[in-house]
Design a protein around this motif. Structure first.
Motif, PDB file in Angstrom:
ATOM      1  N   GLY A  40      -6.906  12.170  -8.973  1.00 52.10           N
ATOM      2  CA  GLY A  40      -8.112  12.336  -8.153  1.00 52.10           C
ATOM      3  C   GLY A  40      -8.689  11.003  -7.701  1.00 52.10           C
ATOM      4  N   TYR A  41      -7.893   9.938  -7.814  1.00 51.59           N
ATOM      5  CA  TYR A  41      -8.360   8.593  -7.479  1.00 51.59           C
ATOM      6  C   TYR A  41      -8.335   8.391  -5.963  1.00 51.59           C
ATOM      7  CZ  TYR A  41      -8.585   3.463  -7.478  1.00 51.59           C
ATOM      8  OH  TYR A  41      -8.945   2.163  -7.254  1.00 51.59           O
ATOM      9  N   SER A  42      -9.475   7.955  -5.388  1.00 47.86           N
ATOM     10  CA  SER A  42      -9.558   7.793  -3.930  1.00 47.86           C
ATOM     11  C   SER A  42      -9.994   6.389  -3.504  1.00 47.86           C
ATOM     12  CB  SER A  42     -10.536   8.819  -3.346  1.00 47.86           C
ATOM     13  OG  SER A  42     -11.838   8.638  -3.888  1.00 47.86           O
ATOM     14  N   HIS A  43     -10.089   5.459  -4.468  1.00 48.54           N
ATOM     15  CA  HIS A  43     -10.431   4.084  -4.119  1.00 48.54           C
ATOM     16  C   HIS A  43      -9.138   3.349  -3.739  1.00 48.54           C
ATOM     17  CE1 HIS A  43     -14.460   4.826  -5.710  1.00 48.54           C
ATOM     18  NE2 HIS A  43     -13.893   5.337  -6.801  1.00 48.54           N
ATOM     19  N   GLU A  44      -9.202   2.050  -3.573  1.00 51.32           N
ATOM     20  CA  GLU A  44      -8.022   1.289  -3.142  1.00 51.32           C
ATOM     21  C   GLU A  44      -6.965   1.223  -4.251  1.00 51.32           C
ATOM     22  OE1 GLU A  44      -8.571  -2.458  -1.042  1.00 51.32           O
ATOM     23  OE2 GLU A  44     -10.686  -1.956  -0.732  1.00 51.32           O
ATOM     24  N   ILE A  45      -5.701   1.281  -3.833  1.00 47.25           N
ATOM     25  CA  ILE A  45      -4.601   1.220  -4.794  1.00 47.25           C
ATOM     26  C   ILE A  45      -3.373   0.599  -4.133  1.00 47.25           C
ATOM     27  CG2 ILE A  45      -3.924   3.612  -4.268  1.00 47.25           C
ATOM     28  CD1 ILE A  45      -3.034   3.836  -7.251  1.00 47.25           C
ATOM     29  N   TYR A  46      -2.670  -0.247  -4.891  1.00 51.46           N
ATOM     30  CA  TYR A  46      -1.496  -0.957  -4.380  1.00 51.46           C
ATOM     31  C   TYR A  46      -0.479  -1.083  -5.510  1.00 51.46           C
ATOM     32  CZ  TYR A  46      -5.034  -2.317  -0.949  1.00 51.46           C
ATOM     33  OH  TYR A  46      -6.045  -2.285  -0.022  1.00 51.46           O
ATOM     34  N   VAL A  47       0.694  -1.595  -5.171  1.00 50.56           N
ATOM     35  CA  VAL A  47       1.707  -1.857  -6.203  1.00 50.56           C
ATOM     36  C   VAL A  47       2.259  -3.274  -6.066  1.00 50.56           C
ATOM     37  CG1 VAL A  47       2.422   0.530  -6.607  1.00 50.56           C
ATOM     38  CG2 VAL A  47       3.504  -0.773  -4.750  1.00 50.56           C
ATOM     39  N   ASP A  79     -23.388  -0.037  -2.987  1.00 43.23           N
ATOM     40  CA  ASP A  79     -24.714  -0.613  -3.243  1.00 43.23           C
ATOM     41  C   ASP A  79     -24.612  -2.015  -3.839  1.00 43.23           C
ATOM     42  OD1 ASP A  79     -25.907   1.657  -2.265  1.00 43.23           O
ATOM     43  OD2 ASP A  79     -26.387   2.503  -4.233  1.00 43.23           O
ATOM     44  N   ALA A  80     -23.555  -2.260  -4.613  1.00 38.25           N
ATOM     45  CA  ALA A  80     -23.364  -3.572  -5.253  1.00 38.25           C
ATOM     46  C   ALA A  80     -22.447  -4.483  -4.436  1.00 38.25           C
ATOM     47  CB  ALA A  80     -22.785  -3.380  -6.649  1.00 38.25           C
ATOM     48  N   ASN A  81     -21.961  -3.968  -3.286  1.00 31.29           N
ATOM     49  CA  ASN A  81     -21.012  -4.710  -2.446  1.00 31.29           C
ATOM     50  C   ASN A  81     -19.776  -5.131  -3.246  1.00 31.29           C
ATOM     51  OD1 ASN A  81     -20.119  -5.757   0.001  1.00 31.29           O
ATOM     52  ND2 ASN A  81     -20.922  -7.798  -0.440  1.00 31.29           N
ATOM     53  N   VAL A  82     -19.256  -4.168  -3.995  1.00 31.80           N
ATOM     54  CA  VAL A  82     -18.077  -4.386  -4.836  1.00 31.80           C
ATOM     55  C   VAL A  82     -17.036  -3.332  -4.472  1.00 31.80           C
ATOM     56  CG1 VAL A  82     -17.197  -4.250  -7.214  1.00 31.80           C
ATOM     57  CG2 VAL A  82     -19.359  -5.419  -6.756  1.00 31.80           C
ATOM     58  N   THR A  83     -15.780  -3.709  -4.485  1.00 28.44           N
ATOM     59  CA  THR A  83     -14.704  -2.746  -4.252  1.00 28.44           C
ATOM     60  C   THR A  83     -13.905  -2.553  -5.542  1.00 28.44           C
ATOM     61  OG1 THR A  83     -12.842  -2.199  -2.802  1.00 28.44           O
ATOM     62  CG2 THR A  83     -13.037  -4.474  -3.471  1.00 28.44           C
ATOM     63  N   LEU A  84     -13.286  -1.396  -5.678  1.00 29.28           N
ATOM     64  CA  LEU A  84     -12.490  -1.068  -6.865  1.00 29.28           C
ATOM     65  C   LEU A  84     -11.031  -0.940  -6.446  1.00 29.28           C
ATOM     66  CD1 LEU A  84     -12.162  -0.174  -9.841  1.00 29.28           C
ATOM     67  CD2 LEU A  84     -12.721   2.151  -9.100  1.00 29.28           C
ATOM     68  N   ILE A  85     -10.162  -1.648  -7.163  1.00 31.71           N
ATOM     69  CA  ILE A  85      -8.742  -1.686  -6.812  1.00 31.71           C
ATOM     70  C   ILE A  85      -7.899  -1.438  -8.053  1.00 31.71           C
ATOM     71  CG2 ILE A  85      -6.873  -3.144  -5.923  1.00 31.71           C
ATOM     72  CD1 ILE A  85      -9.073  -4.783  -4.466  1.00 31.71           C
ATOM     73  N   VAL A  86      -6.923  -0.547  -7.931  1.00 34.16           N
ATOM     74  CA  VAL A  86      -5.927  -0.333  -8.990  1.00 34.16           C
ATOM     75  C   VAL A  86      -4.595  -0.866  -8.477  1.00 34.16           C
ATOM     76  CG1 VAL A  86      -4.526   1.430 -10.153  1.00 34.16           C
ATOM     77  CG2 VAL A  86      -7.007   1.614 -10.148  1.00 34.16           C
ATOM     78  N   ILE A  87      -3.873  -1.572  -9.337  1.00 32.49           N
ATOM     79  CA  ILE A  87      -2.541  -2.079  -8.988  1.00 32.49           C
ATOM     80  C   ILE A  87      -1.550  -1.627 -10.048  1.00 32.49           C
ATOM     81  CG2 ILE A  87      -1.120  -4.150  -8.671  1.00 32.49           C
ATOM     82  CD1 ILE A  87      -3.520  -5.517  -7.445  1.00 32.49           C
ATOM     83  N   ASP A  89       0.842  -1.195   0.000  1.00 32.65           N
ATOM     84  CA  ASP A  89       0.000   0.000   0.000  1.00 32.65           C
ATOM     85  C   ASP A  89       0.879   1.249   0.000  1.00 32.65           C
ATOM     86  OD1 ASP A  89       0.937   0.339   2.602  1.00 32.65           O
ATOM     87  OD2 ASP A  89      -0.959  -0.238   3.565  1.00 32.65           O
ATOM     88  N   ALA A  90       0.277   2.413   0.160  1.00 33.12           N
ATOM     89  CA  ALA A  90       1.015   3.684   0.056  1.00 33.12           C
ATOM     90  C   ALA A  90       2.059   3.865   1.152  1.00 33.12           C
ATOM     91  CB  ALA A  90       0.032   4.850   0.066  1.00 33.12           C
ATOM     92  N   SER A  91       1.936   3.097   2.238  1.00 34.72           N
ATOM     93  CA  SER A  91       2.918   3.198   3.330  1.00 34.72           C
ATOM     94  C   SER A  91       4.013   2.147   3.202  1.00 34.72           C
ATOM     95  CB  SER A  91       2.213   3.031   4.682  1.00 34.72           C
ATOM     96  OG  SER A  91       1.707   1.712   4.821  1.00 34.72           O
ATOM     97  N   GLY A  92       3.902   1.269   2.190  1.00 34.18           N
ATOM     98  CA  GLY A  92       4.890   0.217   2.003  1.00 34.18           C
ATOM     99  C   GLY A  92       4.541  -1.073   2.703  1.00 34.18           C
TER     100      GLY A  92
END
Length: 255
Positions: free
Chosen positions: A116-123, A92-100, A45-48
């Motif tokens: 402006g992306y504020s959903h989940e993101i990882y590397v 509402d759909a019980n779905v999460t959005l993730i960018v890697i 994540d953003a903190s490593g």
């Protein structure tokens, strides 16, 4: 009536689940379990902090978008549109959005501010998951259709990417420039879908007494080149999420 074989039952299950419209046909790997050795690989994540990939979608479905690299202008503009998806639509759909991505974790925060992306993101810095999932390298030939999410041309986009490389927190390419990305829908099977395949009391008991595995692949698209992103609204529809108007145009309602 002859008893069906386990293989025939499995085919019937796949066909009936896919026929509901929320999932793609079998050729897109509908309901295929994600290999355990892939689920166990870590992303940062953003903190490593390292997190097992499979933990991101074990409890609920996730749309997981692997981008080429954070300097890629087409990926930047695609993620800018991902950022426009309201969190309420996903909830509402019980779905999460993730960018890697595949850069170092230090690039996550600047990339989020930029898009402006504020959903989940990882590397996935070492691209182990990219490789395990069979993601392409190099520029392959794909459909000539223009991506609805890419606004810049090659020249202006490349200049923007170069400028960001020079002014970023660390001067690097933020990943392998030859790496392509892809989009997956991952996570558990909703139990209500399996109601369509229960054909005996025995099977019903077995079904309701069993747990639903969390790490399943419901859809996979591997980009062939930088413009081969799957249109976002197509992915939202497959995941059962309300679609978004990305045109920024107002609609006139005639009364």
């Amino acid at each position: 009536m002859a008893n069906s074989s386990p293989r025939e039952d499995e085919t019937l299950v796949t066909q009936q689940i896919c026929s509901l419209g929320l999932l793609p046909p079998p050729k897109k790997q509908c309901g295929v379990p994600l290999a355990e050795d892939v689920a166990e690989l870590s992303v940062q994540d953003a903190s490593g902090k390292g997190i097992p990939f499979g933990e991101l979608f074990r409890e609920r479905r996730a749309i997981v978008v692997f981008v080429r690299h954070f300097l890629c202008y087409t990926c930047k503009e695609y993620v800018e549109d991902l950022a426009k998806i309201p969190k309420s639509f996903l909830q509402d759909a019980n779905v999460t959005l993730i960018v890697i991505g595949q850069s170092s974790f230090q690039h996550i925060e600047p990339f989020c501010k930029l898009t402006g992306y504020s959903h989940e993101i990882y590397v996935d810095t070492e691209r182990k998951i990219y490789r395990k999932l069979g993601m392409n390298k190099g520029e392959g030939i794909a459909s000539s259709e223009q991506s609805p999410h890419v606004k810049s041309n090659l020249l202006s986009g490349s200049i923007q990417s170069l400028w960001r490389a020079m002014t970023g927190p660390i001067f690097d390419f933020q990943g392998d420039p030859a790496q392509q990305g892809g989009t997956l829908i991952l996570g558990p099977e909703p139990r209500w879908q399996a109601l369509f395949i229960i054909i005996s009391i025995d099977r019903a008991r077995k079904f309701f007494n069993s747990s639903v595995p969390g790490n399943n692949i419901h859809f996979i698209h591997l980009d062939k080149n930088r413009l081969d992103h799957k249109p976002i609204n197509s992915i939202l529809q497959l995941a059962g999420v309300q679609t978004v108007n990305f045109t920024n145009k107002s609609f006139i309602i005639h009364i």
